[in-house]
Design a protein around this motif. Structure first.
Motif, PDB file in Angstrom:
ATOM      1  N   LYS A  30       0.645  -1.217   0.021  1.00 14.25           N
ATOM      2  CA  LYS A  30      -0.037   0.062  -0.050  1.00 14.25           C
ATOM      3  C   LYS A  30       1.096   1.238   0.053  1.00 14.25           C
ATOM      4  N   ASN A  31       1.799   1.013   0.861  1.00 15.26           N
ATOM      5  CA  ASN A  31       2.777   2.326   1.097  1.00 15.26           C
ATOM      6  C   ASN A  31       3.713   2.622  -0.219  1.00 15.26           C
ATOM      7  N   SER A  37      -2.842   0.061  -5.480  1.00 12.74           N
ATOM      8  CA  SER A  37      -2.912  -1.135  -4.732  1.00 12.74           C
ATOM      9  C   SER A  37      -4.359  -1.245  -4.420  1.00 12.74           C
ATOM     10  N   SER A  38      -4.715  -2.713  -4.994  1.00 14.30           N
ATOM     11  CA  SER A  38      -6.156  -3.177  -4.533  1.00 14.30           C
ATOM     12  C   SER A  38      -6.700  -3.304  -3.139  1.00 14.30           C
ATOM     13  N   PHE A  39      -5.233  -3.492  -2.234  1.00 18.17           N
ATOM     14  CA  PHE A  39      -5.571  -3.404  -0.930  1.00 18.17           C
ATOM     15  C   PHE A  39      -6.189  -2.300  -0.257  1.00 18.17           C
ATOM     16  N   LEU A  40      -5.411  -1.248  -0.652  1.00 17.42           N
ATOM     17  CA  LEU A  40      -5.933   0.270  -0.147  1.00 17.42           C
ATOM     18  C   LEU A  40      -7.414   0.177  -0.135  1.00 17.42           C
ATOM     19  N   TYR A  41      -8.055  -0.090  -1.472  1.00 17.78           N
ATOM     20  CA  TYR A  41      -9.387   0.209  -1.492  1.00 17.78           C
ATOM     21  C   TYR A  41     -10.341  -0.706  -0.295  1.00 17.78           C
ATOM     22  N   PHE A  72      -8.222   7.034   3.508  1.00 18.80           N
ATOM     23  CA  PHE A  72      -7.885   6.333   2.064  1.00 18.80           C
ATOM     24  C   PHE A  72      -6.950   7.383   1.423  1.00 18.80           C
ATOM     25  N   LEU A  73      -6.969   8.644   1.122  1.00 15.56           N
ATOM     26  CA  LEU A  73      -6.563   9.545   0.698  1.00 15.56           C
ATOM     27  C   LEU A  73      -4.993   9.940   1.249  1.00 15.56           C
ATOM     28  N   ILE A  74      -5.125   9.781   2.544  1.00 16.62           N
ATOM     29  CA  ILE A  74      -3.502  10.075   3.142  1.00 16.62           C
ATOM     30  C   ILE A  74      -2.674   8.755   2.964  1.00 16.62           C
ATOM     31  N   ASP A  75      -3.313   7.617   2.776  1.00 20.51           N
ATOM     32  CA  ASP A  75      -2.838   6.328   2.750  1.00 20.51           C
ATOM     33  C   ASP A  75      -2.144   6.305   1.177  1.00 20.51           C
ATOM     34  N   GLY A  76      -3.139   6.768   0.076  1.00 16.60           N
ATOM     35  CA  GLY A  76      -3.004   6.805  -1.247  1.00 16.60           C
ATOM     36  C   GLY A  76      -1.663   7.900  -1.511  1.00 16.60           C
ATOM     37  N   PHE A  77      -1.573   8.826  -0.930  1.00 15.28           N
ATOM     38  CA  PHE A  77      -0.629   9.902  -1.253  1.00 15.28           C
ATOM     39  C   PHE A  77       0.668   9.451  -0.446  1.00 15.28           C
ATOM     40  N   LYS A  78       0.639   8.704   0.484  1.00 15.64           N
ATOM     41  CA  LYS A  78       1.851   8.377   1.426  1.00 15.64           C
ATOM     42  C   LYS A  78       3.084   8.038   0.596  1.00 15.64           C
ATOM     43  N   ARG A  79       2.977   7.301  -0.529  1.00 19.64           N
ATOM     44  CA  ARG A  79       4.013   6.749  -1.498  1.00 19.64           C
ATOM     45  C   ARG A  79       4.780   8.029  -1.970  1.00 19.64           C
TER      46      ARG A  79
END
Length: 234
Positions: A30-31, A37-41, A72-79
């Motif tokens: 996810k990171n 990442s499908s797991f992120l959803y 969701f947004l925070i984890d998505g942009f964490k990369r």
């Protein structure tokens, strides 16, 4: 149930979501690839479900949706944060601080605008809830926190003769024992526990390894001690 109980319940939901309901492998995926990442959803859906469930209120659905979307947004942009030269090493702490700040703000606003109206008839004791939270923090979250502290400070010691994950298990056990002893006000026993570990773990000539273990031990005991002090304060 009041505001502080609701905040704690949401904090417990966050601990379950980010530490107990995802493996290190899935978290890394996810990171690394973010929104790909499908797991992120699935993680976002789980965030909504847990936030709503732990609120014990049907009317909390909208607030739970806000918590889930921002999570969701925070984890998505964490990369992108992980790849930052200046802030990459602090990504874990920034990520968690953002989650907890938004979670707390949403709960406060919800309580002010809607009030707290439980959908189930249940009595929640704040101190018991705080104790549960303390023990949860002393499990996997504390291990990850200590690992990230080592990452930030660039402390690394390789060891080929230790059991895999043995340090994590020892850390969990010492924190659980320390927290329990502090809750029952047996402070002298905590000193005995620290002394006993010092005798067992520091009796070697490997200076770097000894310092590594010492730092980890102080962080580990520190987390449990702080948790115990907070619980006893209330």
């Amino acid at each position: 149930m009041g505001l502080k109980e609701l905040v704690l319940l949401q904090f417990i939901a966050h601990l379950c979501l980010d530490y107990f309901f995802q493996t290190d492998k899935l978290a890394k995926q996810k990171n690394t690839i973010g929104f790909k990442s499908s797991f992120l959803y699935w993680h976002g859906l789980a965030c909504f479900a847990l936030a709503w469930l732990f609120s014990l209120q049907l009317s909390f659905a909208f607030a739970a949706a806000i918590i889930a979307i921002t999570h969701f947004l925070i984890d998505g942009f964490k990369r992108y944060l992980n790849n930052s030269k200046n802030f990459g090493r602090y990504a874990f702490f920034i990520d968690q601080a953002a989650h907890l700040a938004i979670l707390t703000l949403v709960v406060i606003l919800y309580e002010r605008w809607n009030g707290i109206n439980l959908s189930v008839d249940v009595s929640i004791n704040f101190k018991y809830l705080l104790i549960v939270t303390g023990y949860l923090v002393c499990l996997k979250p504390a291990n990850i926190f200590i690992r990230e502290v080592f990452k930030v400070t660039e402390i690394q010691v390789s060891s080929d003769n230790e059991m895999p994950n043995a340090g994590k298990v020892i850390g969990v056990l010492e924190r659980i024992l320390t927290l329990t002893l502090i809750i029952v006000l047996q402070y002298s026993a905590v000193g005995f526990l620290i002394a006993a570990k010092s005798i067992l773990r520091y009796g070697n000539n490997e200076t770097l390894k000894t310092e590594y273990v010492l730092i980890g031990t102080m962080l580990s005991f520190g987390i449990a001690v702080i948790a115990g002090i907070i619980i006893n304060f209330f």
